[in-house]
Design a protein around this motif. Sequence first.
Motif, PDB file in Angstrom:
ATOM      1  N   ARG A  32      -5.276   1.859  -2.191  1.00 20.28           N
ATOM      2  CA  ARG A  32      -4.191   1.142  -2.864  1.00 20.28           C
ATOM      3  C   ARG A  32      -3.261   2.139  -3.555  1.00 20.28           C
ATOM      4  N   SER A  33      -1.994   1.820  -3.540  1.00 18.32           N
ATOM      5  CA  SER A  33      -0.992   2.717  -4.111  1.00 18.32           C
ATOM      6  C   SER A  33      -0.154   1.975  -5.156  1.00 18.32           C
ATOM      7  N   ARG A  34       0.095   2.661  -6.278  1.00 21.32           N
ATOM      8  CA  ARG A  34       0.965   2.097  -7.318  1.00 21.32           C
ATOM      9  C   ARG A  34       1.966   3.171  -7.734  1.00 21.32           C
ATOM     10  N   ALA A  35       3.187   2.746  -8.023  1.00 23.14           N
ATOM     11  CA  ALA A  35       4.244   3.692  -8.397  1.00 23.14           C
ATOM     12  C   ALA A  35       4.943   3.197  -9.658  1.00 23.14           C
ATOM     13  N   TYR A  36       5.394   4.147 -10.474  1.00 20.78           N
ATOM     14  CA  TYR A  36       6.051   3.816 -11.738  1.00 20.78           C
ATOM     15  C   TYR A  36       7.225   4.763 -11.960  1.00 20.78           C
ATOM     16  N   ILE A  37       8.305   4.223 -12.496  1.00 16.96           N
ATOM     17  CA  ILE A  37       9.431   5.041 -12.948  1.00 16.96           C
ATOM     18  C   ILE A  37       9.675   4.710 -14.410  1.00 16.96           C
ATOM     19  N   ASN A  38       9.552   5.723 -15.253  1.00 18.65           N
ATOM     20  CA  ASN A  38       9.675   5.521 -16.709  1.00 18.65           C
ATOM     21  C   ASN A  38       8.794   4.370 -17.209  1.00 18.65           C
ATOM     22  N   GLY A  39       7.583   4.311 -16.660  1.00 13.44           N
ATOM     23  CA  GLY A  39       6.593   3.333 -17.097  1.00 13.44           C
ATOM     24  C   GLY A  39       6.693   1.980 -16.441  1.00 13.44           C
ATOM     25  N   ALA A  40       7.776   1.709 -15.714  1.00 11.34           N
ATOM     26  CA  ALA A  40       7.948   0.401 -15.063  1.00 11.34           C
ATOM     27  C   ALA A  40       7.410   0.461 -13.639  1.00 11.34           C
ATOM     28  N   PRO A  41       6.561  -0.502 -13.234  1.00 11.95           N
ATOM     29  CA  PRO A  41       6.050  -0.508 -11.858  1.00 11.95           C
ATOM     30  C   PRO A  41       7.176  -0.768 -10.857  1.00 11.95           C
ATOM     31  N   VAL A  42       7.184   0.000  -9.788  1.00  6.75           N
ATOM     32  CA  VAL A  42       8.218  -0.129  -8.757  1.00  6.75           C
ATOM     33  C   VAL A  42       7.574   0.009  -7.377  1.00  6.75           C
ATOM     34  N   PRO A  43       8.200  -0.528  -6.324  1.00  7.74           N
ATOM     35  CA  PRO A  43       7.694  -0.287  -4.970  1.00  7.74           C
ATOM     36  C   PRO A  43       7.889   1.178  -4.581  1.00  7.74           C
ATOM     37  N   ALA A  44       6.983   1.692  -3.753  1.00  5.51           N
ATOM     38  CA  ALA A  44       7.065   3.101  -3.337  1.00  5.51           C
ATOM     39  C   ALA A  44       8.387   3.395  -2.626  1.00  5.51           C
TER      40      ALA A  44
ATOM     41  N   LEU B  18      10.982   4.882  -4.767  1.00  2.00           N
ATOM     42  CA  LEU B  18      10.845   6.317  -5.021  1.00  2.00           C
ATOM     43  C   LEU B  18      11.604   7.126  -3.968  1.00  2.00           C
ATOM     44  N   LYS B  19      11.539   6.669  -2.730  1.00  4.69           N
ATOM     45  CA  LYS B  19      12.216   7.367  -1.643  1.00  4.69           C
ATOM     46  C   LYS B  19      13.730   7.344  -1.820  1.00  4.69           C
ATOM     47  N   SER B  20      14.244   6.271  -2.452  1.00  5.45           N
ATOM     48  CA  SER B  20      15.679   6.185  -2.694  1.00  5.45           C
ATOM     49  C   SER B  20      16.122   7.136  -3.792  1.00  5.45           C
ATOM     50  N   LEU B  21      15.264   7.311  -4.788  1.00  2.04           N
ATOM     51  CA  LEU B  21      15.598   8.179  -5.919  1.00  2.04           C
ATOM     52  C   LEU B  21      15.405   9.657  -5.592  1.00  2.04           C
TER      53      LEU B  21
ATOM     54  N   ARG C 290       5.585   8.416 -11.674  1.00  2.00           N
ATOM     55  CA  ARG C 290       4.112   8.466 -11.617  1.00  2.00           C
ATOM     56  C   ARG C 290       3.638   7.730 -10.371  1.00  2.00           C
ATOM     57  N   ARG C 291       2.668   8.313  -9.703  1.00  2.00           N
ATOM     58  CA  ARG C 291       2.100   7.708  -8.490  1.00  2.00           C
ATOM     59  C   ARG C 291       0.583   7.762  -8.602  1.00  2.00           C
ATOM     60  N   VAL C 292      -0.057   6.627  -8.318  1.00  2.00           N
ATOM     61  CA  VAL C 292      -1.517   6.530  -8.380  1.00  2.00           C
ATOM     62  C   VAL C 292      -2.015   6.031  -7.023  1.00  2.00           C
ATOM     63  N   ILE C 293      -2.989   6.765  -6.449  1.00  2.00           N
ATOM     64  CA  ILE C 293      -3.606   6.380  -5.173  1.00  2.00           C
ATOM     65  C   ILE C 293      -5.100   6.199  -5.426  1.00  2.00           C
ATOM     66  N   THR C 294      -5.636   5.019  -5.119  1.00  2.00           N
ATOM     67  CA  THR C 294      -7.067   4.791  -5.325  1.00  2.00           C
ATOM     68  C   THR C 294      -7.859   5.213  -4.091  1.00  2.00           C
TER      69      THR C 294
ATOM     70  N   LEU D 171       4.251  13.468  -2.515  1.00  2.00           N
ATOM     71  CA  LEU D 171       3.557  12.187  -2.643  1.00  2.00           C
ATOM     72  C   LEU D 171       4.114  11.403  -3.831  1.00  2.00           C
ATOM     73  N   CYS D 172       4.337  12.089  -4.927  1.00  2.00           N
ATOM     74  CA  CYS D 172       4.862  11.446  -6.131  1.00  2.00           C
ATOM     75  C   CYS D 172       6.244  10.861  -5.878  1.00  2.00           C
ATOM     76  N   LEU D 173       7.001  11.476  -4.955  1.00  2.00           N
ATOM     77  CA  LEU D 173       8.369  11.040  -4.672  1.00  2.00           C
ATOM     78  C   LEU D 173       8.447  10.059  -3.508  1.00  2.00           C
ATOM     79  N   GLY D 174       7.283   9.521  -3.108  1.00  2.00           N
ATOM     80  CA  GLY D 174       7.320   8.405  -2.159  1.00  2.00           C
ATOM     81  C   GLY D 174       6.834   8.665  -0.765  1.00  2.00           C
ATOM     82  N   SER D 175       6.308   9.881  -0.470  1.00  2.00           N
ATOM     83  CA  SER D 175       5.793  10.108   0.880  1.00  2.00           C
ATOM     84  C   SER D 175       4.531   9.277   1.105  1.00  2.00           C
TER      85      SER D 175
END
Length: 554
Positions: free
Chosen positions: A104-116, A119-122, A96-100, A44-48
């Motif tokens: 709602r879903s939010r994703a972060y890489i090194n503190g910067a918000p990014v689209p989920a 994450l799948k690309s990384l 970091r991945r947060v699911i409410t 999930l953290c990696l974009g699933s």
Amino acid sequence: MLTQLYIKDFAIVNGLDIEIDPGMTTITGETGAGKSISIDALSLCLGSRAETSMVRPNSDKTEICATFNVANIPEAINWLTEQDLLTQDQTDCMIRRVITAEGRSRAYINGAPVPAQLLKSLAPLLVNIHGQHAHQLLLKPEHQLTLLDQFAEHKHLLAQTTLAYQGWNKLKKELKKLEEEQANREARFQLLEYQVTELDEFAINQGEFEQIEQEHKKLSNSVALVTDSQQCYSLLYDNNEQTIMDMVQFIETKLTDLSKYDPALNSIIQMLNEAGIQLKEASYELRDYIDSQEPDPEKLQQLEERLTTALELARKHKVAPEELYLEHQKLAEELSQIKQSDEQSEQLKTEVVEAEKHYWQAADALSESRNEAAQTLSAAITDSMQTLNMKQGQFLVKLNQIQTPAKTGSDEIEFLVSANPGQPLQAMHKVASGGELSRISLALQVLTSSKSSVPTLIFDEVDVGISGPTAAIVGQMLRKIGESTQVICVTHLPQVAACGHQQMQVSKENDGQSTTTQMVKLSQQERIYELARLLGGDVITSNTLENAKDLLVS
């Protein structure tokens, strides 16, 4: 590699913060304890895909954070740098991945918000997860081809073939579209050719219709123009009786005499004087105009014919006569484009042929590499099968070349297996039992993983259907990989668990109101007890403890 995993309010996990060491880490626990839950959280953290059911009941949100050391992963460093997500000299990547609870879903890489999606690309640069159902995927030809390509390590050849295919396919679609439009273009071309030829012959210029119309009016009324102009000239200047010029001069003379008594009349006298001059000039120009007017019946007829033709053509093309010139230009341009389309079609045919030649060059190079890798992989899997207690087992990667270009190249693949002596090689799904399929799948995963540059390999209960001496061999194979690559293995087998450099235990607690899963790192003594439990069940005896000590790889 993965160095830390933090999980908060995920499914039945209340809170979990674990550090992951290099080498081989095994994860064990009772059936139903949730041994794979950490793997699910990492996925999930990696974009699933995120679902609200993942949020722990009565919690506002799920939060998962995975930290990776990327110092020795140049591909990940380059990717993060290109995305401006890694500072200079930084070696850690925190995802970091947060699911409410609302979804709602939010994703972060090194503190910067990014689209989920990012994450799948990384993720493929950091972790390779082999799931419980990998052996089922093994029956699919597309997955078999992926495994062979991974083993062959020819990404550049595959990329060249894919690029060549895309170029050929794009040109082919363009050509097909042009050819489908060919019939309509031919009919339109014939009509346009006739229309443009007709308009070319008429050759009307811009603004010409208005000029023709004006000149036609003039010549049609030439008699009236001369007669009435002569009458006006006579009244103005040339008349035996009194003319307008005579009257103006008479008034001017009278007022001049009167101005002796009142100088206020001088301004009027001046205006009359100027009017007289203007009238005289007008009369001269009117006389010249009359002298220049000559009836021209022949030119009038020509104008009438051209005007009639212009009106007929305008009606035919359903435009105003004044727009006939623009209509001519538009149709000529369309005709030119159709001619160019025909030329383009011929050019595209040539380009398609050249693109297909380029494709086959790339596909042949890829196919040659695949055949070499297929021989090596066949021998390696055969050896692994026999090592994994399939003494007479044989494995063969069979490749057949297809004649139609495809994105993944010109090869069809089939995994052939002979599991027993005297049994001919047949398609794997026809002859391999569940346990045999699991062993073959595991052998393939281990071999292809050894070729991977991904620093962390996760095996989620891929040893299902394996036991006894075979399990010990599997554990040794995974441990060997763990000497150079981080391996995390969820297992139920003591022989595999004993091969880990370190071991985690998963347990489930129920207080009557809620269920919680915990994961702890085991000490050497705790590992012995856990292995004894796996060997003997809930009742741990001195014999099972001794067996566990013997089993544990130092």
